[in-house]
Design an enzyme around this catalytic site. Structure first.
Site, short mmCIF file in Angstrom:
data_model
loop_
_atom_site.label_atom_id
_atom_site.label_comp_id
_atom_site.label_asym_id
_atom_site.label_seq_id
_atom_site.Cartn_x
_atom_site.Cartn_y
_atom_site.Cartn_z
N CYS A 297 1.18 -1.17 -0.04
CA CYS A 297 0.14 0.14 0.23
C CYS A 297 0.82 1.40 0.25
O CYS A 297 0.65 2.25 -1.04
CB CYS A 297 -1.31 -0.07 1.35
N1 LIG Z 1 -2.82 -5.96 1.75
C1 LIG Z 1 -3.09 -4.70 2.46
O1 LIG Z 1 -2.87 -4.02 3.94
C2 LIG Z 1 -3.89 -4.07 1.71
C3 LIG Z 1 -4.81 -2.77 2.76
C4 LIG Z 1 -5.52 -2.42 1.85
C5 LIG Z 1 -6.07 -2.25 0.62
N2 LIG Z 1 -5.24 -2.97 -0.18
C6 LIG Z 1 -5.70 -3.09 -1.98
O2 LIG Z 1 -6.50 -4.20 -1.73
C7 LIG Z 1 -6.29 -5.08 -3.56
C8 LIG Z 1 -5.67 -6.21 -2.89
O3 LIG Z 1 -4.52 -6.65 -1.83
P1 LIG Z 1 -3.99 -7.72 -1.09
O4 LIG Z 1 -2.77 -7.48 -0.63
O5 LIG Z 1 -5.31 -8.33 -1.05
O6 LIG Z 1 -3.36 -8.35 -2.71
P2 LIG Z 1 -3.14 -10.15 -2.39
O7 LIG Z 1 -2.08 -10.26 -3.23
O8 LIG Z 1 -2.68 -10.61 -1.19
O9 LIG Z 1 -4.23 -11.36 -3.07
C9 LIG Z 1 -5.11 -10.70 -3.79
C10 LIG Z 1 -5.75 -12.51 -4.25
O10 LIG Z 1 -5.74 -12.14 -5.65
C11 LIG Z 1 -6.01 -12.99 -6.80
N3 LIG Z 1 -6.26 -12.69 -8.18
C12 LIG Z 1 -5.29 -11.93 -8.66
N4 LIG Z 1 -5.46 -12.07 -10.56
C13 LIG Z 1 -6.76 -12.20 -9.88
C14 LIG Z 1 -8.25 -12.73 -10.86
N5 LIG Z 1 -8.58 -11.99 -12.44
N6 LIG Z 1 -8.97 -13.37 -10.57
C15 LIG Z 1 -9.02 -13.84 -9.03
N7 LIG Z 1 -7.97 -13.76 -8.55
C16 LIG Z 1 -7.02 -13.14 -8.71
C17 LIG Z 1 -4.05 -13.61 -6.39
O11 LIG Z 1 -3.91 -14.85 -6.60
C18 LIG Z 1 -4.19 -13.08 -4.84
O12 LIG Z 1 -4.39 -14.45 -4.08
C19 LIG Z 1 -4.75 -4.03 -3.49
O13 LIG Z 1 -5.08 -3.31 -4.52
C20 LIG Z 1 -4.24 -3.36 -2.55
O14 LIG Z 1 -3.54 -1.89 -2.82
C21 LIG Z 1 -4.28 -3.89 1.07
#
Ligand SMILES: NC(=O)c1ccc[n+]([C@@H]2O[C@H](COP(=O)([O-])OP(=O)(O)OC[C@H]3O[C@@H](n4cnc5c(N)ncnc54)[C@H](O)[C@@H]3O)[C@@H](O)[C@H]2O)c1
Length: 456
Positions: A297
């Site tokens: 992030c």
């Molecule tokens: N990690 C954090 O603390 C956090 C906090 C707030 C917001 N975010 C935002 O949330 C979003 C997700 O982040 P995250 O940390 O959960 O990512 P992550 O990598 O932990 O999880 C994303 C998941 O999406 C899956 N994926 C990717 N492409 C896909 C598709 N086309 N179809 C289905 N599944 C798919 C991946 O395999 C993975 O399991 C990002 O935009 C991030 O900026 C993250």
């Protein structure tokens, strides 16, 4: 039955695309509150783990996953073929009881969902431009199976305009209109992995739809699992809210890192300064210096904003400056290691340097953008003999570095220990007396004053 009603009586079928740090806690929360949830992921291993009732995210308890996953009847051995086991239930062969979670790689089940929440990654390209390819791919899947009456929500952090300019036109290619034939909203995720004071349920949720009805439906949905929901006037406002929050953090961390560099030159203890300043009951909020930014992030999201602002001929000077200062912190840590070793008449080249904590922040296993990787690389280039301890990161591969985590008590014969991430499980008391030199980048040894301890 209309969507509002199905949401209110928890009969709406909810699909969560992307079962990562954001999507999995959300899916589990919906299931715990009685919804029938299907998680969609392209990662067959994750799908298999969820269906077997196991969590791979530290903040999500396996027992919670097991409880909601167990709510779906499973045929023996079916889980092995990731995606296929619960698909039987999804197709209606076996109707699951209320409050269940199953996972699948088969996107065709999106058609059976009343609500689809998109939680896929939004990284940067090598050029530092937004990489929306995961969002585009997920939206393509939603579009293929879109049907009238569905509510689609984007949760991935992204630049203002994404929902309107990228998601909406793609979905409308099916000939359905957003806001009337189907509903569309953006709701930023604020989960903070490792933070036990706030959970998915207790962190207020901002929601902005493409029209009033979309906002209302999305607000109703989140109100069933989250204590406080804040509707805003548009998807752009909701997108900008998230980027303001994360830019605020990046800039303030940049400021305090600069104050730390300055204080070091002036021989002032920056940690003592911050603690004393934090006693002011108004107008000051403490931020702490560290080895650099990490995670998915704070180092990334401000670049989404500056990229979009450039299209309006606007230069985000605070973001660029903060990114410059924060990006220089790993170099400064290496400088402190060099000073520490110098005090013992040793060079970095050939010295045994051990990092405590390599995850990007305390009590998580996430290595994305971790500053420890930059520090290891810089020390490796200077010839250091490297090792590390991180109970949450058993192996680390970076460039030609391939290391395994060493048990804390076995890290002997070290010339200099570097506290990079202040995990709660480390025994700092013992650390302070065990190592001849310590560089503490997090003030984990607060209150311990000794000549062999070097702080930022
Ligand atoms: N990690 C954090 O603390 C956090 C906090 C707030 C917001 N975010 C935002 O949330 C979003 C997700 O982040 P995250 O940390 O959960 O990512 P992550 O990598 O932990 O999880 C994303 C998941 O999406 C899956 N994926 C990717 N492409 C896909 C598709 N086309 N179809 C289905 N599944 C798919 C991946 O395999 C993975 O399991 C990002 O935009 C991030 O900026 C993250």
């Amino acid at each position: 039955m209309n969507l509002k009603h199905t949401i209110r009586n928890r009969q709406a079928k909810i699909g969560v695309i992307g079962l990562g740090y954001v999507g999995l806690p959300l899916a589990v929360e919906f299931a715990k509150e009685g919804f029938d949830v299907t998680g969609f992921d392209i990662d067959a291993w994750k799908v298999g783990e969820i269906n077997a009732g196991r969590s791979y995210i530290l903040d999500v308890k396996s027992e919670d996953v097991a409880r909601v996953a167990a709510a779906v009847p499973v045929s023996a051995g079916a889980v092995a073929a990731a995606g296929s086991a619960r698909d039987l239930a999804v197709t209606g062969v076996e109707a699951p009881p209320a409050g269940s979670l199953r996972a699948t790689t088969d996107m065709s089940h999106l058609r059976d969902m009343d609500v689809v929440d998109i939680c896929v990654p939004t990284p940067l390209r090598k050029t530092k431009d937004p990489d929306l390819s995961y969002v585009v791919q997920a939206v393509e899947a939603v579009k293929t199976h879109l049907r009238p009456g569905q509510l689609i929500i984007l949760e991935s952090t992204t630049y203002p305009g994404t929902t309107d300019e990228v998601v909406r036109p793609a979905l409308e290619e099916r000939g359905l209109t957003a806001g009337t034939d189907f509903y569309l909203a953006f709701s930023p995720e604020r989960v903070d992995p490792g933070n036990h004071a706030y959970t998915t349920k207790t962190i207020p949720k901002v929601v902005g739809g493409v029209n009033a009805l979309s906002t209302e439906l999305a607000s109703d949905l989140y109100s069933s699992i989250i204590d406080t929901v804040i509707p805003v006037s548009s998807t752009r406002v909701a997108e900008m809210v998230k980027l303001l929050e994360n830019t605020f953090r990046a800039v303030n961390i940049g400021l305090v890192n600069e104050i730390a560099l300055m204080s070091h030159r002036m021989d002032i203890d920056v940690w003592e300064v911050i603690d004393a300043a934090a006693t002011k009951p108004f107008g000051f909020m403490p931020f702490y210096p560290g080895p650099g930014l990490g995670g998915h992030c704070i180092p990334i999201d401000p670049s989404y904003l500056s990229w979009k602002a450039r299209q309006y001929g606007f230069e985000c000077r605070f973001i660029e400056l903060a990114s410059h200062v924060n990006g220089s912190m790993p170099e400064f840590v290496v400088e402190r290691v060099s000073e520490a070793l110098n005090s013992a008449r040793k060079p970095i080249n050939g010295s045994k340097i051990h990092l405590f904590g390599v995850a990007y922040k305390k009590d998580v296993s996430d290595m994305r953008e971790s500053p420890a990787l930059d520090i290891l690389e810089l020390l490796h280039r200077r010839g250091a003999v490297l090792s590390y301890t991180d109970p949450y990161v058993p192996h680390l591969q970076h460039g030609d570095l391939n290391l395994g985590s060493m048990p804390e008590e076995q890290s002997d014969g070290i010339d200099c220990a570097v506290i990079c991430t202040n995990h709660r499980v480390f025994n700092y008391q013992a650390m302070a007396s065990r190592f001849p030199l310590i560089v503490d980048t997090r003030n984990a040894l607060k209150g311990v004053q000794a000549a062999h301890i070097f702080r930022l």
